[in-house]
Design a protein around this motif. Structure first.
Motif, mmCIF file in Angstrom:
data_model
loop_
_atom_site.group_PDB
_atom_site.id
_atom_site.type_symbol
_atom_site.label_atom_id
_atom_site.label_comp_id
_atom_site.label_asym_id
_atom_site.label_seq_id
_atom_site.Cartn_x
_atom_site.Cartn_y
_atom_site.Cartn_z
ATOM 1 N N ALA B 475 -0.491 13.017 1.132
ATOM 2 C CA ALA B 475 0.665 12.196 1.500
ATOM 3 C C ALA B 475 0.455 11.574 2.875
ATOM 4 O O ALA B 475 0.857 10.431 3.118
ATOM 5 N N GLU B 482 -0.384 2.969 4.464
ATOM 6 C CA GLU B 482 0.739 2.042 4.270
ATOM 7 C C GLU B 482 1.290 1.540 5.602
ATOM 8 O O GLU B 482 1.691 0.379 5.707
ATOM 9 N N THR B 483 1.288 2.409 6.602
ATOM 10 C CA THR B 483 1.755 1.980 7.927
ATOM 11 C C THR B 483 0.834 0.900 8.500
ATOM 12 O O THR B 483 1.297 -0.118 9.028
ATOM 13 N N SER B 518 1.344 0.366 -5.054
ATOM 14 C CA SER B 518 2.192 -0.261 -4.056
ATOM 15 C C SER B 518 1.442 -1.385 -3.356
ATOM 16 O O SER B 518 2.027 -2.404 -3.000
ATOM 17 N N LYS B 522 2.036 -5.757 -3.476
ATOM 18 C CA LYS B 522 2.015 -6.676 -2.325
ATOM 19 C C LYS B 522 0.824 -7.637 -2.418
ATOM 20 O O LYS B 522 0.466 -8.269 -1.424
#
Lengths: 569, 569
Positions: B475, B482-483, B518, B522
């Motif tokens: 995780a 993702e950040t 994800s 995008k």
């Protein structure tokens, strides 16, 4: 004052209102039968489930980070509550109810503390297979515990095997009216789940509306069964067990002080309920947030769930967390902000204040059918199948957790699962892949001699270890190298390539130091190459670092050239 | 028949005999006071220590793999025995003695089972810092427990703090004669350890002979103190506590059946005694074997120690294992084969059969002084110092184990230490080093952009994770990526370099699959490079593997070129 308000409330826009109102209403219609049913599952009077569905929702709305998570009583936490309290008090007694509130308080305080200490990452120590096994096992346990109510059979067995035996021996004494209502509701709910939405779509409704209405079947069953039991007076005349009197009126706020006996008996269950509830909530919230490009902050979730549980304790409730099914419905019904939860809470408050009489004739069998249909959908065979194909060790910990929960209970099951995850981790790290390597001709690359045609030097043993070196594998690596050296008397140089060695702990350092001594005694030079920066930094200043001065090479190629220069032609 | 004999016996050569005889004799002289002292430490009558020094030595000689390990009663196992039996029976009672034999039997059976199942590697799960902290903590605990005997003070406190308080309050009532004998022996033994060997060397003895004679000081103290106590009748006239009557005659063999209560109370202590004893024995045996280029087979050691403990149980003894000091002396005195152990066993049998009366006037204070001098040398400050400099987490688990043993007891201490080792492992793996990388100009190498001048592409985020991907870090890696992606809107490609990824467990697979989804939402392509063979094999057939078809590159360079081709100039 305004600073204390959550962001969603400060920036609330009117166009979000209709979605929140609709979602709040629909979730309430789901929540009423579920809160009654899950309170029964937890061994608590029905009103406790209703109480746990008011303030906790508002507390979460103020502190949580998910826009769509629906908090309240859920099946797994209810099962864990029943399991934690069973040895301490009689189900439904005043002491039992007080302990349930204490459990909720403890769990809430733990969650708040974890949130303030930013310990959200702790949840990641529960691996997915363990969580999946735990949820499936709990669902099986719950299903088995509820079947008796479908037939009006009594059983006080605490374990699965005893309950199943009681069911079989008790079947001849099943109550006919209860059986008709119970099995009828079960069939209706299963059919509704499978076909109601499709059928409503055929009638011309949109797919999403049809899907939502399909979710309301339990409420339809509740209304219909109350009407039938009242109309035919089945409670008196046919012995159908009903919910009975549900006290009307909102609960008084209570300040509870945890007792030291309560703390001693409840800290472990509270910790497990907190962790499992947190993990489940975060994963539901995360998957919904991803669909709308929103963001979940795990540490904020801890605060939100912690506040919800403290609120539940103060208002006479029991442990709550984010529910899977209700959150999905909340999302699909158009919830834009946690206002939807506030709406649900207010509607539940109205129900508690004025309408609890309506549930008097609600048959327990209907609640059990609701629970069974809700939890059987949690039994997750596909994850087991996928895991089985991908990773046997993970599949084994999934199965062990599942069986542990079913046969030993929820707490033992989850502890077993975590222990197995850790054991699998250590086991794998303790058997690292070690390859003897050589140089790919004409390049500076080194590859496994068993997979590639490579050049080797007769007096050099070059190995690559594909794992960090630490206590569980240090002795193994040491003895593997000593065995290889003993096999070939020509070896004068041993080179260990460390591109995958992210750390060398002190046990491994000692093993390498011993290895270097024993090789030196045989007049063999021990060398390292491709040592990572942080590992290198720590090696300096150690005995091994000093002994290896000039023998640690940047690349395997450099070491290869060095051995070439040292050897007689 | 001949097949059943151990190799060393089948190929015995006469020239080995004198070394074995000498070593056997010298070890016996050490073993007599130690076996009496350690039995006292374990809360057992002195003869039990003697019984544990006969058959176990012969059993080990038949089944073990070390040529020089001296098996018998040792300090740490005696302490663990006392700690395991304290809650179950009164020290020295018949039930206590029976339980000690049961503990030895259970431990022996466990060791045999581990040996047959080839579970020798289990010992590696105890890291060196944990073992060092455990031994040091035990030594402190033992020292504190023995001081009272030096002064003839009584104390029944089970814990360190209480014992120290009893010592201070009891000091005015100390027995003068006992104090003189106790402190006198202590000073003599400390001096002997420090200077006797040097002094003997000055007298013209060889270094090795002087060293050996220095080790026999405890026997000298025993003889001298017996003479003094007998001569001045100190037991009656001055209240010096003595060993008293030690029954003469070899013990009858007894067939003991473990009781179910005994099993329930003793399985955990037996397991810990087995593991700790095994680890200690193997490390002593290994370090001695290395000096003579011999080999220790861990699984054979399990059989040897298991047989020794079963033999101890059958002959009325208590748990035994390989002792550090006696093994070193055995080695130095010239032991060539386990025949030295057999010689010791036979000499001990003679002592038991005929000479136990001699120990009647032996003061307990002398035994305590022997124990104190033996165990204080086990307190290992240098390992703590080295570990502190090399690795704080390891130093922390060493200290925690040490304090755990001293303050909570031996069992709690070692469990705490193992839990901390595992926690440290998971904690480190859960915070992997993640570097954003770029290409070193003019090469195919990729390096950290923070450490090197490298080329990057504006629409590519390339990262290297220096750790396997699994539940505790999946995780974190996902959210880190993702950040980084959210920070830079130009990114159209994300490349994950996996040269240090030795495995991807199913939790991490799920996280990567979610990440890919994800990113795809995008319009960002997720790519992998430098995936190891075994990891690649398992990825194929998964959803992620299918979605990444054509996007998994052999090298970072290939991926870099691919992104260059895809991008508009």
């Amino acid at each position: 004052m305004k600073r204390l308000l959550p962001d969603w409330l400060k920036h609330y826009r009117a166009d979000k209102l209709s979605g929140d109102l609709t979602a709040g209403l629909i979730v309430t219609v789901m929540l009423i039968p579920q809160s009654l049913a899950y309170a029964m599952l937890a061994g608590l009077p029905p009103e406790i489930g209703l109480y746990a569905s008011v303030l906790p929702l508002i507390a979460y709305a103020l502190f949580g980070s998910s826009m769509t998570l629906a908090v309240g009583p859920v099946a797994v936490a209810s099962l864990m509550t029943a399991s934690a309290l069973a040895p301490l008090a009689e189900q439904g007694s005043a002491q039992y109810i007080a302990l349930a509130a204490q459990l909720s308080l403890l769990s809430g305080v733990m969650l708040l503390a974890f949130g303030m200490l930013r310990l959200g990452f702790l949840a990641y120590f529960l691996s997915h297979p363990v969580i999946s096994g735990f949820i499936s096992g709990s669902a099986i346990l719950i299903t088995v515990s509820q079947i008796k109510h479908l037939f009006g059979i009594s059983s006080a067995s605490p374990d699965v095997v005893g309950t199943l035996r009681d069911l079989i021996t008790g079947l001849p004494q099943a109550n006919p009216a209860t059986t008709v209502i119970g099995l009828g509701t079960l069939v209706f709910l299963v059919m509704a789940r499978k076909w109601l939405a499709l059928w409503l779509q055929k009638l011309g409704l949109s797919a999403s509306l049809a899907g939502l209405l399909g979710r309301l079947a339990p409420m339809a069953a509740v209304i219909a069964s109350i009407a039938i039991v009242s109309g035919f007076n089945l409670a008196q005349d046919a012995g159908v067990r009903i919910v009975g009197n549900v006290p009307r009126g909102l609960p008084a706020l209570q300040l509870i002080m945890p007792t030291s006996e309560g703390m001693a008996a409840l800290w472990l269950p509270a910790l497990l309920i907190s962790l499992v509830g947190f993990v489940e909530s975060v994963s539901v919230a995360q998957s919904l947030a991803l669909k709308r490009q929103q963001k979940i902050v795990p540490d904020r979730e801890l605060l939100g769930l912690g506040a919800a549980n403290v609120a539940s304790a103060l208002s006479g409730g029991y442990p709550v967390t984010g529910g899977f099914a209700r959150s999905v419905v909340n999302f699909a019904a158009g919830a834009n902000t946690p206002l939807a939860g506030v709406v649900s809470a207010l509607l539940m408050a109205v129900v508690i204040a004025a309408f609890t009489d309506l549930f008097y004739n609600l048959p327990q069998a209907v609640l059990s059918a609701t629970i069974i249909v809700a939890v059987t959908s949690l039994i997750d065979v596909s994850t087991l199948k996928e895991t089985w194909h991908y990773d046997r060790a993970d599949a084994f910990s999934l199965l062990a957790t599942l069986l542990g929960v079913v046969l030993l209970g929820v707490e033992a099951g989850v502890i077993l699962g975590v222990a197995l995850s850790l054991a699998a981790l250590v086991w794998r790290s303790s058997h690292p892949h070690i390859a003897v390597v050589g140089r790919v001709p004409g390049t500076e690359h080194f590859r496994n001699i068993e997979r590639h045609k490579v050049d080797t030097l007769p007096n050099l043993l070059a190995l690559r270890v594909d794992e960090s070196l630490f206590f569980a594998n240090a002795a193994l690596v040491q003895s593997k190298i000593e065995t290889l050296v003993a096999r070939d008397p020509n070896i004068r140089f041993v080179l260990l390539l460390c591109p995958a060695v992210n750390q060398i702990d002190s046990t491994a350092l000692e093993a390498l130091t011993q290895l270097q001594s024993s090789l030196q005694a045989k007049d063999i030079k021990f060398m390292l190459a491709e040592v990572k920066g942080p590992v290198m930094d720590r090696l300096q200043g150690t005995t091994l670092g000093q002994r290896l001065e000039g023998l640690i090479f940047l690349s395997a190629h450099d070491a290869f050239c060095y051995v070439g220069r040292q050897s007689p032609a």
